[in-house]
Design an enzyme around this catalytic site. Structure first.
Site, PDB file in Angstrom:
ATOM      1  N   ASN A   1       0.543  -3.852  -4.441  1.00 22.62           N
ATOM      2  CA  ASN A   1       1.626  -4.216  -3.523  1.00 22.62           C
ATOM      3  C   ASN A   1       2.612  -3.044  -3.473  1.00 22.62           C
ATOM      4  OD1 ASN A   1       4.067  -5.182  -2.468  1.00 22.62           O
ATOM      5  ND2 ASN A   1       3.861  -7.205  -3.395  1.00 22.62           N
TER       6      ASN A   1
ATOM      7  N   HIS B   1       1.977  -8.209   5.070  1.00 25.01           N
ATOM      8  CA  HIS B   1       2.466  -7.455   3.914  1.00 25.01           C
ATOM      9  C   HIS B   1       1.532  -7.757   2.749  1.00 25.01           C
ATOM     10  CE1 HIS B   1       4.559  -6.319   0.389  1.00 25.01           C
ATOM     11  NE2 HIS B   1       4.884  -7.554   0.062  1.00 25.01           N
TER      12      HIS B   1
ATOM     13  N   CYS C   1      10.145  -6.278   0.540  1.00 23.60           N
ATOM     14  CA  CYS C   1       8.820  -6.423   1.165  1.00 23.60           C
ATOM     15  C   CYS C   1       8.895  -6.519   2.682  1.00 23.60           C
ATOM     16  CB  CYS C   1       8.121  -7.663   0.619  1.00 23.60           C
ATOM     17  SG  CYS C   1       8.033  -7.646  -1.159  1.00 23.60           S
TER      18      CYS C   1
END
Ligand code: UT7
Length: 367
Positions: free
Chosen positions: A324, A294, A131
């Site tokens: 995501n 993020h 991430c």
């Protein structure tokens, strides 16, 4: 003597540039997958997913036709065009992903081939920071550009999660969160030292490495978690194997996540690393014009927003539409926010990420 020192320092500083994001682009596969569609495969619901994550739908790439590399290349072409350069001007490639086409070689060389720029024989590296891959990659690009080593670094974050998720109730906590997509940026030097990337901050703590991870197949041989769990034979012989039948039978070949631990740590580390960047530059949360977190979970972003005291118009979220997308989420959201006119010249843009490793990081950019 003093004059000599000053002249050497002047020479050094003359060669130091700031780096800036000169071009941006993203690519999203066409195929939209709703929460209701997922509930056909697993025991979940649109209500549960929206309430816990904010996600309404995500995109899945075309299996066998699209890959992490091809999506990265499509995003890169847009960023190259946006920067007004030719693809042959790219002098270094940084590719961030957790879902590479191959175990090795990395996607950096594959995207070079996909873009048709193998003749230039430029360097290419892969970043494996999940991430936080884009923030880590940006920091690496920043160091190369600042020192004058490269002038057009192509930074890509791309993920094809859909190829490796567990479409079964046992994998639901992970599967409903992730989506496919790619984002890219061109990093160039600027002589305006008031503009561009002001600071980057990178952190990690491997204590909980397995709490958000895809640990098989791999070369661990059971070292960290025990041989038996993975079905490795007791006898020692030459060579070994990355994947065992037990891993397949026990469904250990999918990503796993301790969601509550990730959530708890993320909401602590996000604000911490953003404040670190602000302190370094003498700025405060009120100076942030646009925070691009993020896109881990809308609830995490909202928590971070509240803890920094930011208004809705100071934060851009798009997890509702794309899920995501790990290393791709920041460049997609950054491009989208800019294209929607939410980022103007002179604005202070903050990027921040937290994820598997655990790793976390932030960057402040004067646009
Ligand atoms: O980029 C970083 C990536 N990861 C993250 O950011 C994840 C951070 N964590 C989270 O977002 C949340 O922890 C999740 C959304 C993953 C899970 O939400 P939670 O509120 O922490 O749920 P939980 O894992 O504590 O599970 C609560 C219940 C469990 O059922 P029982 O044991 O209470 O009966 C789960 O089995 O919710 C169940 N559950 C689901 N139910 C319906 C877990 N996933 C699902 C699902 N649909 N998809």
């Amino acid at each position: 003597m003093l004059n000599l020192v000053f002249s050497i320092l002047a020479q050094i500083f003359e060669k130091m540039y700031n780096s800036r994001i000169a071009g941006l682009g993203y690519y999203l596969p066409e195929n939209k997958v709703t929460n209701d569609q997922l509930s056909e495969f697993m025991d979940t619901s649109d209500e549960w997913i929206q309430e816990r994550t904010g996600i309404q739908e995500r995109r899945y790439a075309k299996k066998h036709e699209e890959t992490t590399t091809t999506m990265g290349a499509r995003a890169a072409e847009k960023a190259i065009q946006d920067a007004g350069i030719d693809k042959t001007d790219v002098d270094f490639i940084i590719f961030a992903t957790l879902s590479p086409d191959y175990f090795f070689p990395g996607c950096g060389v594959l995207v070079q081939r996909e873009l048709g720029i193998t003749d230039t024989e430029i360097g290419a590296i892969d970043i494996r920071n999940q991430c936080t891959g884009f923030v880590y990659g940006l920091s690496v690009a920043d160091q190369f550009v600042k020192t004058g080593m490269y002038k057009n670094v192509l930074l890509i974050g791309s993920e094809m999660h859909s190829m490796g998720l567990d479409f079964n109730t046992r994998g639901r906590n992970v599967t409903v969160i992730f989506g496919d997509g790619a984002g890219a940026a061109i990093i160039q030097p600027t002589e305006d030292n008031q503009k561009g990337i002001l600071t980057t901050h990178l952190h990690s703590n491997g204590t909980n490495a397995e709490e958000l991870a895809m640990i098989t197949p791999g070369s661990h041989g059971g070292y960290h978690l025990g041989k038996e769990k993975f079905g490795f034979p007791d006898e020692d012989d030459l060579g070994g194997i990355y994947i065992t039948q037990k891993m397949i039978d026990d469904h250990l070949i999918y990503p796993n996540m301790n969601g509550p631990l990730v959530f708890k740590t993320a909401v602590k580390k996000f604000p911490e690393v953003i404040k670190e960047a602000l302190n370094k530059t003498g700025l405060s949360p009120t100076d942030i014009d646009m925070l691009i977190p993020h896109q881990a979970n809308l609830r995490i972003s909202q928590f971070v927003q509240r803890s920094l005291g930011l208004r809705d118009d100071q934060v851009h979220n798009n997890i509702m539409k794309y899920g995501n997308t790990t290393a791709a989420s920041i460049p997609i959201a950054l491009t989208e926010a800019r294209d929607q006119g939410k980022i103007k010249e002179g604005d202070l843009v903050c990027l921040a990420a937290f994820g598997s490793g655990f790793t976390w990081g932030s960057a402040l950019i004067r646009w």
